[in-house]
Design a protein around this motif. Structure first.
Motif, PDB file in Angstrom:
ATOM      1  N   THR A   1       0.782  -1.347  -0.290  1.00 20.71           N
ATOM      2  CA  THR A   1       0.160  -0.008   0.249  1.00 20.71           C
ATOM      3  C   THR A   1       0.431   1.671  -0.200  1.00 20.71           C
ATOM      4  O   THR A   1       2.048   0.715   0.347  1.00 20.71           O
ATOM      5  CB  THR A   1      -1.364   0.046   1.368  1.00 20.71           C
TER       6      THR A   1
ATOM      7  N   THR B   1       0.689  -0.935  15.704  1.00 21.60           N
ATOM      8  CA  THR B   1      -0.363   0.411  15.739  1.00 21.60           C
ATOM      9  C   THR B   1       0.163   1.675  16.503  1.00 21.60           C
ATOM     10  O   THR B   1       1.203   1.209  17.743  1.00 21.60           O
ATOM     11  CB  THR B   1      -1.008  -0.257  16.856  1.00 21.60           C
TER      12      THR B   1
ATOM     13  N   ASN C   1      -0.538   4.110   1.706  1.00 24.58           N
ATOM     14  CA  ASN C   1      -1.096   4.324   2.138  1.00 24.58           C
ATOM     15  C   ASN C   1      -0.506   4.852   3.661  1.00 24.58           C
ATOM     16  O   ASN C   1      -0.034   3.503   4.269  1.00 24.58           O
ATOM     17  CB  ASN C   1      -2.710   4.279   2.579  1.00 24.58           C
TER      18      ASN C   1
ATOM     19  N   ALA D   1      -6.910   2.706   5.742  1.00 24.70           N
ATOM     20  CA  ALA D   1      -6.366   2.212   7.231  1.00 24.70           C
ATOM     21  C   ALA D   1      -7.837   2.506   8.553  1.00 24.70           C
ATOM     22  O   ALA D   1      -8.528   2.921   7.510  1.00 24.70           O
ATOM     23  CB  ALA D   1      -5.345   3.551   7.768  1.00 24.70           C
TER      24      ALA D   1
ATOM     25  N   TYR E   1      -1.185   5.436   6.911  1.00 24.01           N
ATOM     26  CA  TYR E   1      -1.548   5.552   7.563  1.00 24.01           C
ATOM     27  C   TYR E   1      -1.225   3.983   8.760  1.00 24.01           C
ATOM     28  O   TYR E   1      -2.295   3.462   8.968  1.00 24.01           O
ATOM     29  CB  TYR E   1      -2.311   6.605   8.084  1.00 24.01           C
ATOM     30  N   ILE E   2      -1.632   3.263   6.749  1.00 25.39           N
ATOM     31  CA  ILE E   2      -1.894   1.464   7.494  1.00 25.39           C
ATOM     32  C   ILE E   2      -0.373   0.708   7.725  1.00 25.39           C
ATOM     33  O   ILE E   2       0.454   1.273   7.013  1.00 25.39           O
ATOM     34  CB  ILE E   2      -1.623   0.629   6.217  1.00 25.39           C
ATOM     35  N   LYS E   3      -0.219   0.766   9.664  1.00 20.37           N
ATOM     36  CA  LYS E   3       0.586   0.189   9.993  1.00 20.37           C
ATOM     37  C   LYS E   3       0.776  -0.694  10.102  1.00 20.37           C
ATOM     38  O   LYS E   3       1.756  -1.638  10.092  1.00 20.37           O
ATOM     39  CB  LYS E   3       0.831   0.961  10.666  1.00 20.37           C
TER      40      LYS E   3
ATOM     41  N   GLN F   1      -8.464   2.607  12.157  1.00 18.06           N
ATOM     42  CA  GLN F   1      -8.483   3.334  13.533  1.00 18.06           C
ATOM     43  C   GLN F   1      -9.763   3.633  14.640  1.00 18.06           C
ATOM     44  O   GLN F   1     -10.495   3.593  13.632  1.00 18.06           O
ATOM     45  CB  GLN F   1      -7.987   5.003  13.317  1.00 18.06           C
TER      46      GLN F   1
ATOM     47  N   HIS G   1      -7.641  -2.864   4.377  1.00 19.20           N
ATOM     48  CA  HIS G   1      -6.061  -2.432   4.198  1.00 19.20           C
ATOM     49  C   HIS G   1      -6.215  -3.139   2.468  1.00 19.20           C
ATOM     50  O   HIS G   1      -5.209  -2.804   1.737  1.00 19.20           O
ATOM     51  CB  HIS G   1      -5.751  -3.675   4.512  1.00 19.20           C
TER      52      HIS G   1
ATOM     53  N   ASP H   1      -4.330   0.069  12.543  1.00 21.05           N
ATOM     54  CA  ASP H   1      -3.758   1.006  12.679  1.00 21.05           C
ATOM     55  C   ASP H   1      -3.488   2.053  13.604  1.00 21.05           C
ATOM     56  O   ASP H   1      -2.249   2.443  14.015  1.00 21.05           O
ATOM     57  CB  ASP H   1      -3.637   1.709  11.258  1.00 21.05           C
ATOM     58  N   CYS H   2      -4.358   2.239  13.871  1.00 22.17           N
ATOM     59  CA  CYS H   2      -4.123   2.719  15.555  1.00 22.17           C
ATOM     60  C   CYS H   2      -5.572   3.477  16.366  1.00 22.17           C
ATOM     61  O   CYS H   2      -6.091   2.467  16.089  1.00 22.17           O
ATOM     62  CB  CYS H   2      -4.413   4.990  15.285  1.00 22.17           C
TER      63      CYS H   2
ATOM     64  N   VAL I   1      -8.705   7.073   4.789  1.00 25.39           N
ATOM     65  CA  VAL I   1      -9.239   6.122   6.955  1.00 25.39           C
ATOM     66  C   VAL I   1     -10.130   6.327   6.900  1.00 25.39           C
ATOM     67  O   VAL I   1     -11.168   7.037   6.128  1.00 25.39           O
ATOM     68  CB  VAL I   1      -8.387   7.528   7.518  1.00 25.39           C
TER      69      VAL I   1
END
Length: 337
Positions: free
Chosen positions: A52, A63, A54, A301, A56-58, A303, A296, A322-323, A271
């Motif tokens: 990805t 996390t 993005n 992402a 913000y994708i963890k 959250q 994903h 991700d968050c 997101v």
């Protein structure tokens, strides 16, 4: 006559009993389903990894910790004191700051979650009335308020109540540019910023926020959010380079698409900011491998808010949230780090 009446009543009684029995069965099924849904945990092994763009994708093990309302469970929410506690505390660390904005009468964006100042401040005493709305006052007028007036700590005490004019600057109402400048001086953070106003006020607030972010070169570090669909559409039209989260309707559309694994799903956002520990999770358990994998795989992402239960924190971390947004970033830090 009495015998006939009794005979006529028996079928009605039987029908009533059947209806009551059916209702009881339905209630039992709902209760059982709710328990299953609420307690359903996906196996982390079912989480897949996707390529990805993005950022913000963890994924699993990465996390991000987000201080919801700047750590509202520890210090007076969305005050400089709360931000200082998160940014300068050596016992835990924060990756993302989440906070809310309202526009004032003189077009200043101030930090505040509610539509009125009653719950958090001494506005009723200062202005002599309840239901005080920030858009009806200037920033200077609002700056008189003690934003820690109603804060209750873990011992049940209200350490900042009754301070009046002697309230320190750290618990006065904050302008968004002041908090951003402070946090930029302390480190490299990401931000989840929500404008609470709708309609014209919300759109004007977006314009002001956008200019503030551009001046500070922070566009790439901010996810914008709002519960007002018209404001989200305005962002898409006027400021397409401002990354935003999904609207409520878009979350519902996503949920439907995820359930059937819709192949041609094309989101207009990057997101999902969604709840997890909510009533009636039977209707939509959003904390599953199915939800996370589908998001994903489409470059979205995931959250979660507002996670204050330690078991929920550990579970969402295990499945690659991700968050996680929480009022207690110190607890989340210990739970996952």
């Amino acid at each position: 006559m009495e015998t006939k009446e009794k005979v006529r009543k028996k079928p009605k009684a039987k029908t009533l009993k059947k209806v009551l029995a059916a209702i009881c069965v339905i209630i039992l099924l709902i209760a059982v389903g709710d328990v299953i849904s609420v307690n359903w945990h996906s196996d982390p092994k079912n989480i897949e990894v996707y390529e990805t763009d993005n950022k913000y994708i963890k994924g699993i093990g990465n996390t991000q910790i987000s201080a919801h309302r700047s750590g509202a469970g520890i210090m007076p929410e969305e005050t400089l004191m709360a931000f200082e506690n998160c940014a300068e505390n050596t016992a835990f660390s924060v990756d993302v700051f989440e906070f809310d904005l309202h526009i004032t009468k003189d077009d200043v964006l101030v930090l505040l979650h509610d539509d009125t100042l009653d719950r958090t401040s001494d506005s009723a005493e200062v202005f002599g009335k309840e239901e005080v709305r920030p858009e009806d006052y200037t920033y200077e007028e609002l700056h008189r308020l003690n934003m820690g007036e109603k804060f209750t700590d873990e011992n049940g005490d209200t350490p900042f109540a009754g301070l009046g004019d002697s309230a320190p600057e750290e618990i006065r109402i904050l302008r968004v540019e002041d908090v951003l400048d402070y946090l930029m001086s302390k480190g490299s953070y990401q931000y989840i910023i929500e404008i609470k106003n709708g309609g014209e006020l919300g759109m004007r607030g977006v314009d002001i926020l956008y200019n503030i972010l551009v001046e500070r070169n922070l566009l790439d570090s901010v996810i914008f959010g709002t519960f007002h669909e018209e404001v989200s559409h305005y962002v898409d039209e006027a400021h397409p380079d401002l990354m935003r989260s999904a609207t409520i309707k878009e979350v519902l559309d996503f949920w439907t698409a995820a359930l059937v694994n819709k192949k041609d799903f094309e989101p207009s956002y990057s997101v999902l900011q969604i709840p997890y520990n909510m009533p009636l999770r039977l209707a939509a358990n959003l904390g599953t491998a199915q939800v996370i994998n589908y998001a994903h795989s489409h470059g979205i992402a995931v959250q979660y808010w507002t996670i204050n239960d330690e078991d929920d924190m550990e579970y969402l971390y295990s499945v690659g949230a991700d968050c996680i947004m929480t009022d207690y970033p110190d607890v989340l830090y210990e739970a996952i780090k």
